[in-house]
Design a protein around this motif. Structure first.
Motif, PDB file in Angstrom:
ATOM      1  N   UNK A  62      35.603  35.577  48.788  1.00 33.42           N
ATOM      2  CA  UNK A  62      36.653  34.831  48.096  1.00 33.42           C
ATOM      3  C   UNK A  62      36.100  34.203  46.823  1.00 33.42           C
ATOM      4  N   UNK A  63      34.878  33.693  46.909  1.00 32.37           N
ATOM      5  CA  UNK A  63      34.267  33.063  45.734  1.00 32.37           C
ATOM      6  C   UNK A  63      32.753  33.110  45.870  1.00 32.37           C
ATOM      7  N   UNK A 110      30.151  38.804  34.704  1.00 23.90           N
ATOM      8  CA  UNK A 110      30.461  39.662  35.839  1.00 23.90           C
ATOM      9  C   UNK A 110      30.968  38.836  37.018  1.00 23.90           C
ATOM     10  N   UNK A 111      30.419  37.637  37.198  1.00 23.47           N
ATOM     11  CA  UNK A 111      30.818  36.802  38.328  1.00 23.47           C
ATOM     12  C   UNK A 111      32.286  36.395  38.222  1.00 23.47           C
ATOM     13  N   UNK A 112      32.791  36.234  36.986  1.00 26.87           N
ATOM     14  CA  UNK A 112      34.203  35.874  36.815  1.00 26.87           C
ATOM     15  C   UNK A 112      35.110  36.997  37.307  1.00 26.87           C
ATOM     16  N   UNK A 113      34.673  38.234  37.101  1.00 27.57           N
ATOM     17  CA  UNK A 113      35.473  39.363  37.590  1.00 27.57           C
ATOM     18  C   UNK A 113      35.413  39.438  39.111  1.00 27.57           C
ATOM     19  N   UNK A 114      34.242  39.156  39.676  1.00 25.60           N
ATOM     20  CA  UNK A 114      34.118  39.161  41.131  1.00 25.60           C
ATOM     21  C   UNK A 114      35.007  38.096  41.774  1.00 25.60           C
ATOM     22  N   UNK A 115      35.139  36.960  41.084  1.00 20.25           N
ATOM     23  CA  UNK A 115      35.907  35.841  41.643  1.00 20.25           C
ATOM     24  C   UNK A 115      37.401  35.922  41.347  1.00 20.25           C
ATOM     25  N   UNK A 116      37.800  36.878  40.519  1.00 14.92           N
ATOM     26  CA  UNK A 116      39.214  37.024  40.154  1.00 14.92           C
ATOM     27  C   UNK A 116      39.851  38.127  41.001  1.00 14.92           C
ATOM     28  N   UNK A 117      40.742  37.768  41.922  1.00  7.06           N
ATOM     29  CA  UNK A 117      41.347  38.795  42.789  1.00  7.06           C
ATOM     30  C   UNK A 117      42.231  39.776  42.026  1.00  7.06           C
ATOM     31  N   UNK A 118      42.606  39.417  40.796  1.00  3.06           N
ATOM     32  CA  UNK A 118      43.479  40.287  40.010  1.00  3.06           C
ATOM     33  C   UNK A 118      42.715  41.114  38.975  1.00  3.06           C
ATOM     34  N   UNK A 119      41.397  40.997  38.946  1.00  4.39           N
ATOM     35  CA  UNK A 119      40.604  41.784  37.997  1.00  4.39           C
ATOM     36  C   UNK A 119      40.796  43.271  38.283  1.00  4.39           C
ATOM     37  N   UNK A 149      32.041  47.148  31.372  1.00  5.96           N
ATOM     38  CA  UNK A 149      33.279  46.986  30.610  1.00  5.96           C
ATOM     39  C   UNK A 149      34.060  45.767  31.093  1.00  5.96           C
ATOM     40  N   UNK A 150      34.836  45.169  30.176  1.00 11.24           N
ATOM     41  CA  UNK A 150      35.571  43.951  30.524  1.00 11.24           C
ATOM     42  C   UNK A 150      36.854  44.242  31.289  1.00 11.24           C
ATOM     43  N   UNK A 151      37.385  45.460  31.192  1.00 10.13           N
ATOM     44  CA  UNK A 151      38.655  45.783  31.837  1.00 10.13           C
ATOM     45  C   UNK A 151      38.720  47.271  32.138  1.00 10.13           C
ATOM     46  N   UNK A 152      39.697  47.654  32.939  1.00  7.87           N
ATOM     47  CA  UNK A 152      39.889  49.064  33.254  1.00  7.87           C
ATOM     48  C   UNK A 152      40.285  49.842  32.002  1.00  7.87           C
ATOM     49  N   UNK A 153      41.029  49.193  31.122  1.00 10.02           N
ATOM     50  CA  UNK A 153      41.426  49.842  29.867  1.00 10.02           C
ATOM     51  C   UNK A 153      40.196  50.217  29.042  1.00 10.02           C
TER      52      UNK A 153
END
Length: 250
Positions: free
Chosen positions: A27-28, A98-107, A114-118
């Motif tokens: 979760x975090x 990278x940790x912000x993406x791990x902690x974001x359930x909507x990432x 890369x910063x996003x799937x796009x």
């Protein structure tokens, strides 16, 4: 004071007739400074306003929503520490942790490059194009500069690779040269990368590498980036009309 890496895992209900499981990803996740594991746990529980078990028997899992895992973070643990550092997106250059993406359930993308799937999708297409161009000898050579915004000082380089890849290499595989030491000493947002010349070889050029090195030398001298910048040395002056001595060139 030591640093402790922690993960808070949530319980995932099991299927009918089976035990619950701890869900992945956590979760975090985060880092806390403390004198020891006991103090680290107390700080985490204070931050979240609740207590967390650190060990739960399988038969008791339905009684607990979360599980806390704590481990001391070694100074040389590059793998975990990288998650908390600013990283430049390989495609658009936007800094992210990278940790912000791990902690974001909507990432929508959790990879390290890369910063996003796009951007990941665009980057893969670009890499394929660059690979094809390089294989066909159609990727242009460039002279680039990396400028530190705070000081205005620059580093000048040359590459026959995709220039975005060269910038990425500087960031991810640093050496102990003065440019890389400067890169490591300030945030990535303090730097900007740009191409200052797309090199076009004259028809009479007999040695493209010598010509490219000569253009790099021109820009290093123009910016005075050895004495007042991040270049370590000035490339030897070589005639593009003569055979290249690689040791002299570099």
């Amino acid at each position: 004071m030591a640093e402790f890496y922690y993960q808070i895992k949530g319980r995932m209900p099991g299927k009918e007739g089976s035990y619950s499981e701890w869900a992945w990803p956590p979760v975090f996740s985060g880092i806390v400074e403390a004198e020891g594991r006991k103090e680290a746990k107390a700080k985490i529980e204070e931050d979240y306003g609740r207590q967390f078990p650190m060990r739960v028997l399988r038969k008791d899992m339905d009684e607990h929503e979360y599980l806390l895992h704590i481990r001391e973070l070694a100074p040389g643990d590059v793998y975990l520490r990288r998650r908390f550092l600013d990283t430049a997106c390989k495609e658009c250059g936007t800094p992210f942790k990278l940790i912000d993406k791990y902690n974001d359930p909507y990432a929508d993308h959790r990879g390290p490059d890369y910063c996003s799937e796009r951007c990941a999708s665009a980057g893969k297409k670009r890499e394929l194009l660059d690979f094809n161009l390089a294989a066909e000898g159609r990727l242009p050579a460039v002279i680039y500069q990396v400028r530190q915004k705070a000081t205005g000082k620059v580093y000048i380089g040359q590459t026959i690779q995709a220039f975005t890849l060269r910038w990425w290499q500087h960031l991810t595989t640093p050496s102990d040269c003065k440019f890389h030491e400067a890169l490591k000493s300030s945030p990535i947002t303090d730097w900007e990368f740009s191409v200052i010349e797309v090199v076009e070889y004259p028809p009479e050029c007999k040695n493209k590498l010598a010509y490219l090195t000569d253009r790099e030398r021109f820009w290093i001298e123009t910016f005075n980036s050895v004495a007042n910048g991040f270049n370590t040395t000035l490339p030897a002056k070589i005639s593009p009309q003569e055979p290249l001595d690689l040791e002299a060139a570099f």
